[in-house]
Design a protein around this motif. Sequence first.
Motif, PDB file in Angstrom:
ATOM      1  N   ILE A  19       0.772  -1.179  -0.038  1.00  0.00           N
ATOM      2  CA  ILE A  19       0.050  -0.167  -0.017  1.00  0.00           C
ATOM      3  C   ILE A  19       0.943   1.293   0.115  1.00  0.00           C
ATOM      4  O   ILE A  19       1.816   1.212   0.852  1.00  0.00           O
ATOM      5  N   LYS A  20       0.966   2.127  -0.937  1.00  0.00           N
ATOM      6  CA  LYS A  20       1.755   3.194  -1.193  1.00  0.00           C
ATOM      7  C   LYS A  20       0.857   4.534  -1.389  1.00  0.00           C
ATOM      8  O   LYS A  20      -0.044   4.402  -2.130  1.00  0.00           O
ATOM      9  N   GLY A  21       1.347   5.533  -0.816  1.00  0.00           N
ATOM     10  CA  GLY A  21       0.988   6.743  -1.251  1.00  0.00           C
ATOM     11  C   GLY A  21      -0.125   7.490  -0.430  1.00  0.00           C
ATOM     12  O   GLY A  21      -0.607   6.586   0.524  1.00  0.00           O
ATOM     13  N   HIS A  87     -11.679  -5.975   0.648  1.00  0.00           N
ATOM     14  CA  HIS A  87     -11.963  -4.628   1.291  1.00  0.00           C
ATOM     15  C   HIS A  87     -11.316  -3.484   0.584  1.00  0.00           C
ATOM     16  O   HIS A  87     -12.061  -2.549   0.183  1.00  0.00           O
ATOM     17  N   VAL A  88     -10.039  -3.466  -0.078  1.00  0.00           N
ATOM     18  CA  VAL A  88      -9.622  -2.453  -0.640  1.00  0.00           C
ATOM     19  C   VAL A  88     -10.242  -2.514  -2.135  1.00  0.00           C
ATOM     20  O   VAL A  88     -10.050  -1.217  -2.460  1.00  0.00           O
ATOM     21  N   SER A  92     -11.872   0.877  -3.622  1.00  0.00           N
ATOM     22  CA  SER A  92     -11.354   1.487  -4.910  1.00  0.00           C
ATOM     23  C   SER A  92     -12.678   1.678  -5.783  1.00  0.00           C
ATOM     24  O   SER A  92     -12.552   2.499  -6.684  1.00  0.00           O
ATOM     25  N   GLU A  93     -13.583   0.848  -5.719  1.00  0.00           N
ATOM     26  CA  GLU A  93     -15.015   0.906  -6.519  1.00  0.00           C
ATOM     27  C   GLU A  93     -15.681   2.364  -6.101  1.00  0.00           C
ATOM     28  O   GLU A  93     -15.989   3.149  -7.008  1.00  0.00           O
ATOM     29  N   GLN A  94     -15.356   2.474  -4.875  1.00  0.00           N
ATOM     30  CA  GLN A  94     -16.364   3.475  -4.466  1.00  0.00           C
ATOM     31  C   GLN A  94     -15.465   5.055  -4.502  1.00  0.00           C
ATOM     32  O   GLN A  94     -16.024   6.110  -4.580  1.00  0.00           O
ATOM     33  N   ASP A  97     -11.257   7.735  -7.976  1.00  0.00           N
ATOM     34  CA  ASP A  97     -10.163   8.569  -8.457  1.00  0.00           C
ATOM     35  C   ASP A  97      -9.046   8.560  -7.313  1.00  0.00           C
ATOM     36  O   ASP A  97      -8.119   9.529  -7.389  1.00  0.00           O
ATOM     37  N   PHE A  98      -9.101   7.746  -6.073  1.00  0.00           N
ATOM     38  CA  PHE A  98      -8.272   8.306  -5.327  1.00  0.00           C
ATOM     39  C   PHE A  98      -7.511   6.733  -4.897  1.00  0.00           C
ATOM     40  O   PHE A  98      -6.551   6.716  -4.041  1.00  0.00           O
ATOM     41  N   ILE A  99      -7.896   5.647  -5.261  1.00  0.00           N
ATOM     42  CA  ILE A  99      -7.279   4.252  -4.942  1.00  0.00           C
ATOM     43  C   ILE A  99      -7.288   3.498  -6.334  1.00  0.00           C
ATOM     44  O   ILE A  99      -8.196   3.321  -7.122  1.00  0.00           O
ATOM     45  N   LYS A 100      -6.084   3.066  -6.512  1.00  0.00           N
ATOM     46  CA  LYS A 100      -5.924   2.054  -7.606  1.00  0.00           C
ATOM     47  C   LYS A 100      -5.193   0.622  -7.272  1.00  0.00           C
ATOM     48  O   LYS A 100      -4.489   0.702  -6.394  1.00  0.00           O
ATOM     49  N   VAL A 101      -5.849  -0.322  -7.506  1.00  0.00           N
ATOM     50  CA  VAL A 101      -5.542  -1.603  -7.182  1.00  0.00           C
ATOM     51  C   VAL A 101      -4.937  -2.684  -8.244  1.00  0.00           C
ATOM     52  O   VAL A 101      -5.661  -2.471  -9.554  1.00  0.00           O
TER      53      VAL A 101
END
Length: 106
Positions: A19-21, A87-88, A92-94, A97-101
């Motif tokens: 998990i980065k950023g 969970h992640v 990321s679906e919700q 624009d803020f989480i990339k998996v």
Amino acid sequence: MIAAEFKQRKGTGIVEFSIKGHSGYSESGSDIVCAAVSSAAYMAANTITDVIGAKPEIDLSDGFLVLKLSLQDALKCSVITEGLKLHVLALSEQYQDFIKVKISEV
């Protein structure tokens, strides 16, 4: 943006996650996206080490967590790591624009 990566091995499960950023959703200290991802990652890491008793390699600093498991420990921890991945992915679906998996086979 938060970049989460899960490396999985067929028949073993997830052998590494990172998990980065920072999400950039809100100011530091009030960012619910960072808080959600960080809380889930720490819970997974603490469960792996303190409850299951696995001995992963962990690299941790502000905005950065990498956890690597041996093949034997990956099997023992698969319920935890799969739960974290789900969970992640849901977060990321919700918050697209803020989480990339990224999920990769190794």
